[in-house]
Design a protein around this motif. Structure first.
Motif, PDB file in Angstrom:
ATOM      1  N   GLY A  72      -1.399   8.963   3.699  1.00 54.90           N
ATOM      2  CA  GLY A  72      -0.550  10.329   3.188  1.00 54.90           C
ATOM      3  C   GLY A  72       0.599   9.944   2.544  1.00 54.90           C
ATOM      4  N   LEU A  73       1.467  10.704   2.125  1.00 53.06           N
ATOM      5  CA  LEU A  73       2.528  10.609   1.284  1.00 53.06           C
ATOM      6  C   LEU A  73       3.675   9.968   2.401  1.00 53.06           C
ATOM      7  CD1 LEU A  73       4.339  10.709  -1.205  1.00 53.06           C
ATOM      8  CD2 LEU A  73       5.126  12.720  -0.404  1.00 53.06           C
ATOM      9  N   ASP A  74       3.550  10.779   3.640  1.00 48.13           N
ATOM     10  CA  ASP A  74       4.649  10.436   4.699  1.00 48.13           C
ATOM     11  C   ASP A  74       4.141  11.015   5.926  1.00 48.13           C
ATOM     12  OD1 ASP A  74       6.978  10.623   6.331  1.00 48.13           O
ATOM     13  OD2 ASP A  74       8.097   9.741   4.710  1.00 48.13           O
ATOM     14  N   VAL A  90       0.468  16.856  -4.144  1.00 52.42           N
ATOM     15  CA  VAL A  90      -0.991  16.140  -4.111  1.00 52.42           C
ATOM     16  C   VAL A  90      -0.673  15.215  -2.731  1.00 52.42           C
ATOM     17  CG1 VAL A  90      -0.158  14.419  -5.852  1.00 52.42           C
ATOM     18  CG2 VAL A  90      -2.602  15.112  -5.586  1.00 52.42           C
ATOM     19  N   GLU A  91      -1.714  14.536  -2.163  1.00 53.90           N
ATOM     20  CA  GLU A  91      -1.935  13.797  -1.423  1.00 53.90           C
ATOM     21  C   GLU A  91      -2.957  12.635  -1.657  1.00 53.90           C
ATOM     22  OE1 GLU A  91      -0.434  12.815   1.127  1.00 53.90           O
ATOM     23  OE2 GLU A  91       0.804  14.400   1.929  1.00 53.90           O
ATOM     24  N   GLY A  92      -2.985  11.752  -1.064  1.00 51.62           N
ATOM     25  CA  GLY A  92      -3.704  10.386  -1.284  1.00 51.62           C
ATOM     26  C   GLY A  92      -3.832   9.683   0.010  1.00 51.62           C
ATOM     27  N   ALA A 111       0.690  -1.121  -0.182  1.00 49.63           N
ATOM     28  CA  ALA A 111       0.164   0.023   0.028  1.00 49.63           C
ATOM     29  C   ALA A 111       0.679   1.230   0.027  1.00 49.63           C
ATOM     30  CB  ALA A 111      -1.088   0.090   1.185  1.00 49.63           C
ATOM     31  N   SER A 112       1.898   1.178   0.911  1.00 52.98           N
ATOM     32  CA  SER A 112       2.883   2.508   0.931  1.00 52.98           C
ATOM     33  C   SER A 112       3.490   2.527  -0.416  1.00 52.98           C
ATOM     34  CB  SER A 112       3.736   2.259   1.808  1.00 52.98           C
ATOM     35  OG  SER A 112       3.265   2.153   3.151  1.00 52.98           O
ATOM     36  N   PHE A 170      -1.764  14.458   9.420  1.00 51.46           N
ATOM     37  CA  PHE A 170      -3.333  14.316   9.064  1.00 51.46           C
ATOM     38  C   PHE A 170      -3.472  13.017   8.349  1.00 51.46           C
ATOM     39  CE2 PHE A 170      -6.815  15.549   6.260  1.00 51.46           C
ATOM     40  CZ  PHE A 170      -7.923  15.672   7.191  1.00 51.46           C
ATOM     41  N   ASN A 171      -4.195  12.187   8.901  1.00 51.25           N
ATOM     42  CA  ASN A 171      -4.550  10.820   8.300  1.00 51.25           C
ATOM     43  C   ASN A 171      -5.835  10.937   7.287  1.00 51.25           C
ATOM     44  OD1 ASN A 171      -5.181   8.267   7.883  1.00 51.25           O
ATOM     45  ND2 ASN A 171      -4.942   7.511  10.006  1.00 51.25           N
ATOM     46  N   ARG A 172      -5.520  11.115   6.111  1.00 51.03           N
ATOM     47  CA  ARG A 172      -6.544  11.003   5.257  1.00 51.03           C
ATOM     48  C   ARG A 172      -7.587   9.861   5.031  1.00 51.03           C
ATOM     49  NH1 ARG A 172      -2.147  13.445   4.602  1.00 51.03           N
ATOM     50  NH2 ARG A 172      -1.812  15.627   4.319  1.00 51.03           N
TER      51      ARG A 172
END
Length: 797
Positions: A428-430, A408-410, A284-285, A436-438
């Motif tokens: 998120g990216l890192d 951008v984030e995801g 996933a990462s 912030f846990n999207r």
């Protein structure tokens, strides 16, 4: 006689005030909170004190000998107080007038460390002596030494020898060399000041002293002494490294543990086993970062993160110093550009290496102008970077390429649909760039990925997959929206009368809106709540059909799990088990679980848990009692509705907006893309019968992703990359349709039964009571693809 009287008086004065030694038998060391994956890989450790308690039997004999040589070589001979040591300390006090030596034995240090303060007074020293004598009467020498070696502070937040071995050398006790054991044994005198990380020279001197004492006492021979004495100083900080990168989940666990146990969560040695599958979490990462970087590079290079002035003399030193403010994030290493060639450049990494970036790692970097525009393609390295630029580099095979931290984030979340266990979650990216846990905190519009819930509601209301809805221009005057709303399809075209299956396959907006208008917004909201969504997340107007609500990726995973598991609502969870410091289970998850073979009801909905045995039947227990079965998940979707929705979503992948997923080479994939207005959110929500995965891409500031950045382009590649790894070795799964469904040949234009010999007829599945009873006429079709003489079951809007 006066001395004896004084000693007796002090004894009878101090002894009643001594604490009970019984507390040492069950002492609770401060042990940090440790979080693991389901397959026991360390994710994170929280706590001020680093400690790994060990038993006496786990202590290597040379380590014991090293500590005794350094601290108390007569430990196994004296009764807790070494009178020789005390006399030496008293003589030193009389000679110099200073308290240079304390004469403390290991037992006296245990008394002080567990019960007393560190103040240097005669009364405290007498109390320490009497308490040491009491400890020796009630505990064995082995118990005392075990307490000492687990309690003592050894620098770098290491408490006890187990933690010291890990922190200084990164190995367990039994793997330490003689030189390393002597180094650790030399630390108690001044652990903060003289440890081998803070002061290697002083630490080496202490090691030499310990080895000399061991040689003098006969614990080691001359050859061992010589080899250990010349061993290099190999100590450095080895914070117990995480074996699995899952910082967003670790923070979720930490917050839960503090809420449950308070501040004791950090010190009482709890171990938490999460539901994460380590291989899927890694996948996933990787998938999320690859998708975000691919998107970012499509939109151009935004330039260097910073600049540093490089002097003509010693430019590398200035560059190296500048990198102190930059850390590696998402696998992208910071570097300073040192020199340019025509189509390459040399850069300095934070670890001191100089690397060369060739043209194939630079040529992508057309300058970013806007989310829809890029500059000209570069022709030389100087078009992209300059000496002194602080840039990001990505290792690519045997070389390096220029990169940048995506703006951008995801998020990606994957769970087991039968019980809700979260198998992978990346917010998120890192985590160290943004906490912030999207996956669980970002409430975003789901766009078209929400349409399946509206279609399921329509099936429940009596519509079929062959129902015809007109895909034509429309203007709505909805009080809940703007005065006039003119929705369009993404393509800007209109397709006329369209079957529901085709409308969902190709994500036709106007059909979805008309469908919602027909079944009623209030009915749809009440129905969608079955999937776990809250009413306050869903707008009470027709824009709901286009996914204008606000949901998190985890909520979408819970909703799609209902489709994947056959119609049951589950609750996502991430903690499987909590153990205390003794390894005893203090919490075991028992999530509501799908039970397809249960006898009660249709699949076991609302079934009660197993009760006591009937009267007159004696229960015979052999061995420990079996744990009770988990509660059953509630059925919220009728089986035929669930199966039909699976069929519709399978066509989205086979023929529609999600067909890019066919590269996985599987026939059991289902899913739906989602794109919101101005491409601010891109989704792909998909599943196989045993795994639901949700991918989302977007900007935190709600900026547009750019022209063409739909769910199928921005989010689906992330989902594909993840599922390729997550489904490796898992065969395709097929579920048989439930009873009450009938498959017949229909006319694809009208949705009615196809007469015998009708060209282009297709198969469609209906509920038994909804099979069409009329046949489509065989006259020529109209120019727009409709059949003007067909008898339709549903009216056109």
């Amino acid at each position: 006689m006066a001395g004896l009287v004084l000693a007796a008086g002090l004894y009878f004065y101090i002894t009643p005030q001594l604490p009970s030694v019984e507390a040492l038998r069950d002492v609770q060391f401060q042990v940090p909170l440790r979080i693991y994956s389901a397959d026991d890989q360390l994710i994170a450790e929280y706590g001020e004190k680093r400690r790994i308690p060990v038993t006496y039997e786990q202590l290597p004999q040379p380590l014991i000998q090293a500590f005794l040589a350094a601290e108390d070589d007569r430990f196994f001979k004296h009764p807790g107080v070494d009178y020789q040591g005390l006399l030496r300390a008293a003589f030193e006090l009389l000679r110099t007038g200073e308290k240079r030596q304390g004469g403390s034995t290991i037992t006296m240090q245990v008394a002080r460390n567990f019960f007393l303060s560190s103040e240097k007074t005669y009364l405290r020293k007498l109390t320490e002596i009497f308490l040491a004598l009491k400890i020796e009467r009630e505990l064995s020498k082995q118990q005392i030494l075990e307490l000492y070696l687990n309690k003592i502070y050894l620098g770098q937040r290491a408490y006890g020898v187990g933690a010291a071995a890990q922190i200084y050398y990164g190995v367990p006790l039994e793997e330490l060399s003689l030189a390393q054991m002597a180094m650790i044994a030399g630390l108690p005198k001044a652990p903060s000041r003289d440890n081998p990380v803070s002061n290697p020279l002083r630490a080496e001197q202490r090691r030499t002293y310990v080895l000399g004492r061991m040689y003098t006492l006969g614990h080691i021979d001359a050859e061992q002494y010589r080899q250990a004495l010349t061993a290099p100083i190999s100590a450095r900080v080895h914070a117990r490294s995480s074996e699995l990168e899952a910082a967003y989940v670790a923070e979720m666990v930490r917050a839960h543990m503090v809420e449950r146990y308070g501040e004791g969560a950090y010190t009482e040695g709890y171990q938490v086993r999460t539901t994460l599958d380590s291989s899927r979490q890694r996948a996933a990462s990787r998938a999320l970062r690859a998708a975000l970087m691919e998107y970012d590079q499509r939109h151009g290079y935004r330039g260097a993160e910073g600049r540093v002035s490089l002097p003509e003399t010693a430019p590398a030193e200035a560059a190296y110093e500048a990198l102190d403010d930059y850390g590696t994030l998402a696998g992208l290493a910071p570097a300073v550009v040192l020199a340019l060639e025509e189509q390459a450049f040399t850069a300095l990494l934070a670890d001191g290496r100089e690397v060369t970036v060739a043209w194939d790692g630079i040529e992508w970097a057309r300058s970013y102008l806007s989310h829809d525009r890029r500059g000209k393609a570069p022709t030389a390295a100087a078009d992209v970077v300059q000496p002194g630029d602080i840039v990001r580099l990505q290792e690519a095979g045997a070389g390096w390429r220029l990169a940048q931290l995506p703006a951008v984030e995801g998020a990606l979340v994957s769970l087991r649909p039968d019980d809700g266990a979260i198998l992978a979650l990346v917010g998120g990216l890192d985590y160290f760039r943004s906490k912030f846990n999207r996956a669980v905190q970002a409430r975003r519009q789901p766009g078209s990925s929400f349409k399946p819930f509206i279609y399921s509601a329509a099936l429940d209301k009596g519509f079929t997959a062959a129902t015809i809805i007109n895909d034509a221009p429309v203007v709505f005057d909805d009080p809940g929206l703007e005065a006039h709303w003119r929705p369009e399809n993404y393509s800007g075209r209109f397709y006329g009368p369209t079957r529901l299956r085709e409308a969902l396959t190709h994500s036709r907006n106007l059909v979805s809106i008309r469908l919602l208008q027909d079944i009623g917004v209030r009915y749809a909201i009440d129905f969608v709540k079955r999937y776990g969504f809250e009413a306050d997340q869903l707008p009470a107007n027709l824009s709901l059909a286009l996914g204008s609500g606000s949901v998190t990726p985890l909520q979408m995973a819970r909703g799609y799990a209902v489709f994947a598991n056959g119609g049951y609502r589950i609750e996502p969870y991430f903690i499987e088990r909590i153990l205390d410091a003794d390894g005893e289970t203090v919490y075991q998850a028992r999530p509501p679980t799908v039970c397809r073979d249960c006898a009660a009801g249709d699949g076991g909905e609302d079934a009660a848990e197993a009760g006591p045995a009937p009267e007159g039947i004696d229960a015979v227990l052999v061995g420990p009692p079996e744990p009770p079965p988990p509660p059953r998940a509630e059925r919220v979707l009728e089986p035929r509705n669930s199966w039909l929705m699976n069929s519709l979503l399978q066509d989205v992948v086979k023929r529609g907006t999600g067909r890019r997923a066919l590269q996985l080479g599987r026939g059991d994939l289902r899913g739906k893309t989602g794109t919101t207005n101005d491409q601010r959110d891109a989704w792909f929500c998909g599943f196989v019968p045993g795994l639901v995965s949700i991918a989302w891409v977007g900007f935190d500031e709600l900026e547009p992703l750019g022209r063409g950045e739909t769910g199928g382009r921005a989010a689906l590649p992330m989902w594909i990359d993840y599922m390729r790894s997550a489904l490796e070795g898992i065969p395709e799964q097929r579920r048989d349709p439930p009873s009450g469904l009938v498959t017949v040949r229909i006319d694809p234009v009208t949705g009615l039964l196809a007469p015998s010999g009708r060209d282009g007829a297709i198969f469609e599945t209906f509920r038994q009571e909804q099979v069409p009873t009329r046949y489509s006429r065989q006259d020529a079709v109209s120019e727009d693809g409709g059949d003007p003489q067909a008898e339709t079951v549903e009216p056109l809007f």
